[in-house]
Design a protein around this motif. Structure first.
Motif, PDB file in Angstrom:
ATOM      1  N   GLU A   1       9.709   7.137  -8.811  1.00 44.42           N
ATOM      2  CA  GLU A   1      10.031   6.521  -7.278  1.00 44.42           C
ATOM      3  C   GLU A   1      10.003   5.013  -7.616  1.00 44.42           C
ATOM      4  O   GLU A   1       9.194   4.760  -8.418  1.00 44.42           O
ATOM      5  N   ILE A   2      11.048   4.507  -7.016  1.00 43.18           N
ATOM      6  CA  ILE A   2      11.072   2.766  -6.998  1.00 43.18           C
ATOM      7  C   ILE A   2      11.115   2.655  -5.451  1.00 43.18           C
ATOM      8  O   ILE A   2      11.712   3.195  -4.770  1.00 43.18           O
ATOM      9  N   LEU A   3      10.721   1.084  -5.363  1.00 38.24           N
ATOM     10  CA  LEU A   3      10.983   0.441  -4.128  1.00 38.24           C
ATOM     11  C   LEU A   3      12.125  -0.182  -3.945  1.00 38.24           C
ATOM     12  O   LEU A   3      12.412  -0.942  -5.042  1.00 38.24           O
ATOM     13  N   LYS A   4      12.702  -0.389  -2.765  1.00 40.28           N
ATOM     14  CA  LYS A   4      13.902  -1.260  -2.833  1.00 40.28           C
ATOM     15  C   LYS A   4      13.602  -2.129  -1.408  1.00 40.28           C
ATOM     16  O   LYS A   4      12.994  -1.751  -0.622  1.00 40.28           O
ATOM     17  N   VAL A   5      14.110  -3.472  -1.643  1.00 40.39           N
ATOM     18  CA  VAL A   5      14.047  -4.402  -0.652  1.00 40.39           C
ATOM     19  C   VAL A   5      15.456  -4.513  -0.057  1.00 40.39           C
ATOM     20  O   VAL A   5      16.417  -4.826  -0.897  1.00 40.39           O
ATOM     21  N   ARG A   6      15.609  -4.525   1.323  1.00 43.47           N
ATOM     22  CA  ARG A   6      17.067  -4.582   1.576  1.00 43.47           C
ATOM     23  C   ARG A   6      17.024  -4.915   3.173  1.00 43.47           C
ATOM     24  O   ARG A   6      16.111  -4.837   3.828  1.00 43.47           O
ATOM     25  N   ASN A   7      18.379  -5.610   3.555  1.00 42.40           N
ATOM     26  CA  ASN A   7      18.621  -5.794   4.826  1.00 42.40           C
ATOM     27  C   ASN A   7      19.920  -5.523   5.067  1.00 42.40           C
ATOM     28  O   ASN A   7      20.706  -4.693   4.319  1.00 42.40           O
ATOM     29  N   GLU A   8      20.866  -5.936   6.391  1.00 40.88           N
ATOM     30  CA  GLU A   8      22.060  -5.576   6.478  1.00 40.88           C
ATOM     31  C   GLU A   8      23.130  -6.146   5.509  1.00 40.88           C
ATOM     32  O   GLU A   8      24.140  -5.587   5.299  1.00 40.88           O
ATOM     33  N   THR A   9      22.794  -7.251   4.627  1.00 36.97           N
ATOM     34  CA  THR A   9      23.730  -7.806   3.810  1.00 36.97           C
ATOM     35  C   THR A   9      23.262  -7.907   2.279  1.00 36.97           C
ATOM     36  O   THR A   9      24.172  -8.034   1.550  1.00 36.97           O
TER      37      THR A   9
ATOM     38  N   LYS B   1       2.509  -3.250  -6.966  1.00 35.15           N
ATOM     39  CA  LYS B   1       2.619  -4.711  -7.400  1.00 35.15           C
ATOM     40  C   LYS B   1       4.206  -5.009  -7.562  1.00 35.15           C
ATOM     41  O   LYS B   1       4.740  -4.696  -8.253  1.00 35.15           O
ATOM     42  N   LEU B   2       4.638  -5.808  -6.510  1.00 40.04           N
ATOM     43  CA  LEU B   2       6.157  -6.263  -6.583  1.00 40.04           C
ATOM     44  C   LEU B   2       6.210  -7.828  -7.328  1.00 40.04           C
ATOM     45  O   LEU B   2       5.425  -8.573  -6.506  1.00 40.04           O
ATOM     46  N   THR B   3       7.092  -8.116  -7.850  1.00 39.87           N
ATOM     47  CA  THR B   3       7.267  -9.310  -8.229  1.00 39.87           C
ATOM     48  C   THR B   3       8.985  -9.773  -8.095  1.00 39.87           C
ATOM     49  O   THR B   3       9.938  -8.832  -8.331  1.00 39.87           O
TER      50      THR B   3
ATOM     51  N   THR C   1      20.704  -5.795  -0.819  1.00 37.21           N
ATOM     52  CA  THR C   1      19.630  -4.954  -1.265  1.00 37.21           C
ATOM     53  C   THR C   1      19.365  -5.191  -2.844  1.00 37.21           C
ATOM     54  O   THR C   1      20.313  -5.520  -3.629  1.00 37.21           O
ATOM     55  N   PHE C   2      18.305  -5.445  -3.217  1.00 36.69           N
ATOM     56  CA  PHE C   2      17.832  -5.384  -4.568  1.00 36.69           C
ATOM     57  C   PHE C   2      16.406  -4.715  -4.851  1.00 36.69           C
ATOM     58  O   PHE C   2      15.719  -4.238  -4.054  1.00 36.69           O
ATOM     59  N   ILE C   3      16.302  -4.540  -6.206  1.00 33.07           N
ATOM     60  CA  ILE C   3      15.205  -3.948  -6.678  1.00 33.07           C
ATOM     61  C   ILE C   3      14.178  -4.838  -7.214  1.00 33.07           C
ATOM     62  O   ILE C   3      14.612  -5.257  -8.622  1.00 33.07           O
ATOM     63  N   PRO C   4      12.956  -4.866  -6.719  1.00 31.43           N
ATOM     64  CA  PRO C   4      12.036  -6.077  -7.555  1.00 31.43           C
ATOM     65  C   PRO C   4      11.242  -5.444  -8.751  1.00 31.43           C
ATOM     66  O   PRO C   4      11.575  -4.183  -9.100  1.00 31.43           O
ATOM     67  N   VAL C   5      10.790  -6.044  -9.421  1.00 33.23           N
ATOM     68  CA  VAL C   5      10.233  -5.888 -10.720  1.00 33.23           C
ATOM     69  C   VAL C   5       8.911  -5.380  -9.952  1.00 33.23           C
ATOM     70  O   VAL C   5       8.150  -5.899  -9.126  1.00 33.23           O
ATOM     71  N   GLN C   6       8.326  -4.108 -10.451  1.00 34.30           N
ATOM     72  CA  GLN C   6       7.413  -3.313  -9.924  1.00 34.30           C
ATOM     73  C   GLN C   6       6.135  -2.768 -10.594  1.00 34.30           C
ATOM     74  O   GLN C   6       6.799  -2.237 -11.852  1.00 34.30           O
ATOM     75  N   GLN C   7       4.950  -2.545 -10.422  1.00 39.61           N
ATOM     76  CA  GLN C   7       3.953  -1.973 -11.370  1.00 39.61           C
ATOM     77  C   GLN C   7       3.192  -1.305 -10.359  1.00 39.61           C
ATOM     78  O   GLN C   7       2.563  -1.702  -9.179  1.00 39.61           O
ATOM     79  N   ILE C   8       2.893   0.061 -10.673  1.00 36.87           N
ATOM     80  CA  ILE C   8       2.128   0.749  -9.774  1.00 36.87           C
ATOM     81  C   ILE C   8       0.624   0.592 -10.238  1.00 36.87           C
ATOM     82  O   ILE C   8       0.274   0.896 -11.258  1.00 36.87           O
ATOM     83  N   LEU C   9      -0.292   0.322  -9.330  1.00 38.76           N
ATOM     84  CA  LEU C   9      -1.647   0.249  -9.491  1.00 38.76           C
ATOM     85  C   LEU C   9      -2.379   1.305  -8.510  1.00 38.76           C
ATOM     86  O   LEU C   9      -2.734   1.020  -7.343  1.00 38.76           O
TER      87      LEU C   9
ATOM     88  N   ASP D   1       0.975  -1.116  -0.109  1.00 36.12           N
ATOM     89  CA  ASP D   1       0.148  -0.128  -0.037  1.00 36.12           C
ATOM     90  C   ASP D   1       0.926   1.283   0.027  1.00 36.12           C
ATOM     91  O   ASP D   1       1.436   1.685   1.043  1.00 36.12           O
ATOM     92  N   GLU D   2       1.058   1.962  -1.303  1.00 38.83           N
ATOM     93  CA  GLU D   2       1.848   3.021  -1.336  1.00 38.83           C
ATOM     94  C   GLU D   2       1.443   3.757  -2.742  1.00 38.83           C
ATOM     95  O   GLU D   2       1.545   3.083  -3.502  1.00 38.83           O
ATOM     96  N   THR D   3       1.335   5.196  -2.674  1.00 37.16           N
ATOM     97  CA  THR D   3       1.397   5.999  -3.893  1.00 37.16           C
ATOM     98  C   THR D   3       2.590   6.208  -4.230  1.00 37.16           C
ATOM     99  O   THR D   3       3.467   7.098  -3.526  1.00 37.16           O
ATOM    100  N   LEU D   4       3.119   5.973  -5.526  1.00 34.92           N
ATOM    101  CA  LEU D   4       4.418   6.222  -5.849  1.00 34.92           C
ATOM    102  C   LEU D   4       4.366   7.368  -7.176  1.00 34.92           C
ATOM    103  O   LEU D   4       3.212   7.429  -8.096  1.00 34.92           O
ATOM    104  N   SER D   5       5.163   8.160  -7.234  1.00 35.39           N
ATOM    105  CA  SER D   5       5.344   8.836  -8.485  1.00 35.39           C
ATOM    106  C   SER D   5       6.222   8.262  -9.608  1.00 35.39           C
ATOM    107  O   SER D   5       6.438   7.055  -9.114  1.00 35.39           O
TER     108      SER D   5
END
Length: 642
Positions: free
Chosen positions: A527-535, A550-552, A537-545, A520-524
């Motif tokens: 903007e892109i979403l990233k997934v990361r932890n301490e070790t 929607k992340l894959t 980081t990656f950028i998933p495939v994403q689609q704004i709805l 649940d997020e409204t992006l321009s």
């Protein structure tokens, strides 16, 4: 036998010379007279016989000596039985899936296989190496020594078809040697069909000494209490049972609970009670089997209320308000005339409750709603025209209504394996009070039924996709047509249909499972979403709805663990990833499937076998040895034979 220089064999005609020398003695004899030769007669006869034998022996040894020398210079050899494969290209397929963590006689199977490759692969041997996660084309053992030593276990299961497809894509004029190193866990006979019959294929089968293993398979919320969650952990035991297994629970890497359990059967579920707060941690066990399935990472966020709208007459939706209560749901009912279409996008589930007609604008809105992850429940009206409803159903899948039957039917069968009933029933129920309907539609389609009539036709069916589900009743369930509202089944059925797939509180995804995930997020646009932890980081495939993303994740992350979803520095949501448990059962090896192929016991044996089978057997050295023996024989005859 073949000769490298067959033209030298013409020198065999020179053997005529010693024969002529021995047959025609050119040396002239001189007569000597003695006073009395009577006493020498017997000795003369004996010496003449010995001399004749000696000459024939010398002739034979000299002929054999010259013959061996001539043949030795012609360099005879026996052609290798696989000489045509000398120019083959070599491909090594190395299974680095998690089942290769099992221990053999000399340690972990993968590490031992890597060590054998490093020790026994000839330095001048060019080959290509294909693993589950990496590929090295046209290399040698020196060039990839470091990469092999640092090779990690892959979350991707061993897929022989994928490796063979990569090999086949390398077009070449030469044939191919394919060496497959795998423990054969999960290897199926149909995978072997991907091997080209022209390939020269070898299998090396490292086998685990013991195949006992315990894994944590899944986690779920068993009970949602006022101040606590009761969560269930499902464990599976393979091989030996009745072992005591320590189980620990960590939140933010802090130990919060610990117990010891004994697995008397293959599957067992144990329960923990934890505070009703955000959880971002993992469960852990300790056993002597594989390591990769000993941790299960998961996150629990406070469940949001599910927004549900029922579209239809208010008096027919009263039963829904008793199921979708205010503590878990935001439920509203609207007549079709007063419906605000703009509010539909904010819902989690929409119920079409016995609408006689579905307007085209509503059909278009519902199509978009389902595509964005919303659940749809369709309860038909007895007055619904199939010509109106079937085009609408065709939007979602291959289900069509036929004629309305005015026939009473009993609902007698539950599909306990359907996802809708996951963890609903502790035991299968067969003697429940059967609900009934007076009229119902015939239905055709390939979707699995959830509830069946006594004639095995569907009363409730569903069309499922990764984000949402469409549930379809085949009969009205108002009190005039059915007593389903008084059945105990109605509460679990509608409750589970009303809960959105991703709004159930527990988050534990599987790496490699490409099911989409909604945030649940409204992006321009930038903007892109990233997934990361301490070790990692990656950028998933994403689609704004609209107000969701929607992340894959495809095959990311590379390592299991707890992560966060970030919009720049803003942490939006916790998310957890785990390895697929398909490698946990070490007993599912299928070595028999490889019986039609060459099986080699080690890398060292492989290269020795290839060297032996493809190297010509040079025998000219033997003829040199024979020549020396005949030379010595000749010298011995001259010296010792009188």
């Amino acid at each position: 036998m073949q000769f490298k220089h067959p033209e030298i064999l013409y020198f065999l005609f020179l053997l005529v010379i010693p024969i002529l020398v021995h047959l025609f003695q050119l040396r002239r004899f001189k007569k000597e007279y003695f006073t009395n030769v009577r006493f020498l007669k017997e000795l003369s006869i004996q010496t003449r016989k010995s001399s004749k034998i000696k000459k024939w022996l010398l002739l034979a040894t000299r002929l054999l000596l010259l013959t061996c020398i001539i043949i030795a210079f012609a360099q005879p050899f026996f052609k290798a039985k696989e000489a045509k494969n000398n120019s083959n290209e070599m491909y090594i397929v190395l299974d680095n899936s998690f089942s290769m963590q099992a221990k053999g006689q000399k340690g972990e199977l993968l590490k031992r296989a890597v060590q054998e490759l490093l020790e026994n692969t000839p330095e001048n041997q060019t080959f290509s190496l294909i693993t589950n996660s990496e590929t090295f084309w046209n290399t040698d053992i020196k060039s990839i020594r470091t990469e092999l030593q640092n090779l990690k276990y892959s979350a991707l299961p061993f897929q022989l078809e994928s490796a063979m497809a990569k090999i086949k894509s390398r077009k070449s004029a030469f044939n191919k040697d394919v060496v497959v190193i795998t423990d054969a866990v999960g290897l199926e006979s149909k995978q072997l069909k991907s091997i080209d019959s022209n390939f020269n294929t070898y299998f090396i089968y490292p086998e685990a000494e013991q195949k006992n293993n315990v894994s944590i398979d899944s986690v779920f919320i068993h009970q949602n209490l006022d101040d606590f969650y009761e969560i269930g952990l499902k464990l599976s035991a393979f091989g030996e049972k009745n072992k005591e297994i320590p189980v620990a629970l960590y939140n933010q890497n802090k130990l919060i609970a610990k117990t010891v359990t004994k697995l008397e059967t293959k599957d067992k579920t144990i329960y923990f009670t934890i505070p009703k707060k955000d959880f971002h941690g993992y469960a852990s066990i300790t056993d002597n089997g594989l390591e990769y399935d000993n941790n299960l990472y998961f996150s629990i966020s406070k469940p949001r209320k599910n927004n549900i709208i029922s579209i239809g007459q208010a008096e027919k939706s009263n039963f829904l308000s008793r199921i979708y209560t205010n503590d878990e749901f935001n439920f509203n009912n609207f007549a079709i005339e007063t419906l605000d279409y703009n509010s539909l996008e904010k819902q989690n589930t929409i119920v079409l409750n016995e609408l006689e007609d579905i307007p085209q604008a509503l059909q278009t809105t519902l199509k978009s709603f389902v595509q964005k992850g919303g659940n749809l429940i369709l309860i038909p009206s007895a007055k619904t025209a199939t010509a109106n409803i079937n085009p609408f159903l065709r939007i979602f899948g291959n289900i069509q209504f036929q004629s309305l039957e005015n026939k009473e039917k009993l609902i007698t069968k539950i599909n306990f394996n359907h996802p809708l009933f996951s963890r609903v029933f502790e035991n299968k129920i067969n003697n429940f009070q059967y609900p009934k309907t007076r009229t119902s539609f015939k239905i055709v389609g390939s979707a699995p039924a959830v509830l069946y009539y006594e004639d095995q036709t569907a009363f409730l069916t569903s069309i499922n996709n990764p984000l949402s589900s469409v549930y379809i009743f085949t009969a009205p369930i108002n009190l005039e047509n059915s007593n389903f509202q008084q059945s105990p089944l109605i509460v679990p059925v509608f409750y589970k249909m009303g809960i959105n797939n991703q709004n159930n509180g527990v988050n534990a995804l599987t790496i490699g499972n490409n099911n989409p995930f909604l945030v649940d997020e409204t992006l321009s646009k930038d903007e892109i979403l990233k997934v990361r932890n301490e070790t990692e980081t990656f950028i998933p495939v994403q689609q704004i709805l609209n107000d969701k993303v929607k992340l894959t994740f495809n095959d990311y992350p590379e390592q299991a663990g707890n992560f966060g979803i970030y919009n720049q520095k803003n942490r939006l949501q916790n998310i957890s990833f785990n390895y697929n448990r398909t490698e946990s059962n070490l007993e599912q090896t299928n070595q028999d499937a490889m019986s039609e192929y060459k099986t080699i016991d080690s890398i060292n044996t492989l290269f020795d076998t290839i060297q032996t089978d493809r190297t010509d057997n040079q025998i000219w050295k033997w003829f040199v040895i024979f020549a020396l023996l005949f030379l010595l024989t000749e010298m011995a005859i001259i010296r010792f034979v009188k």
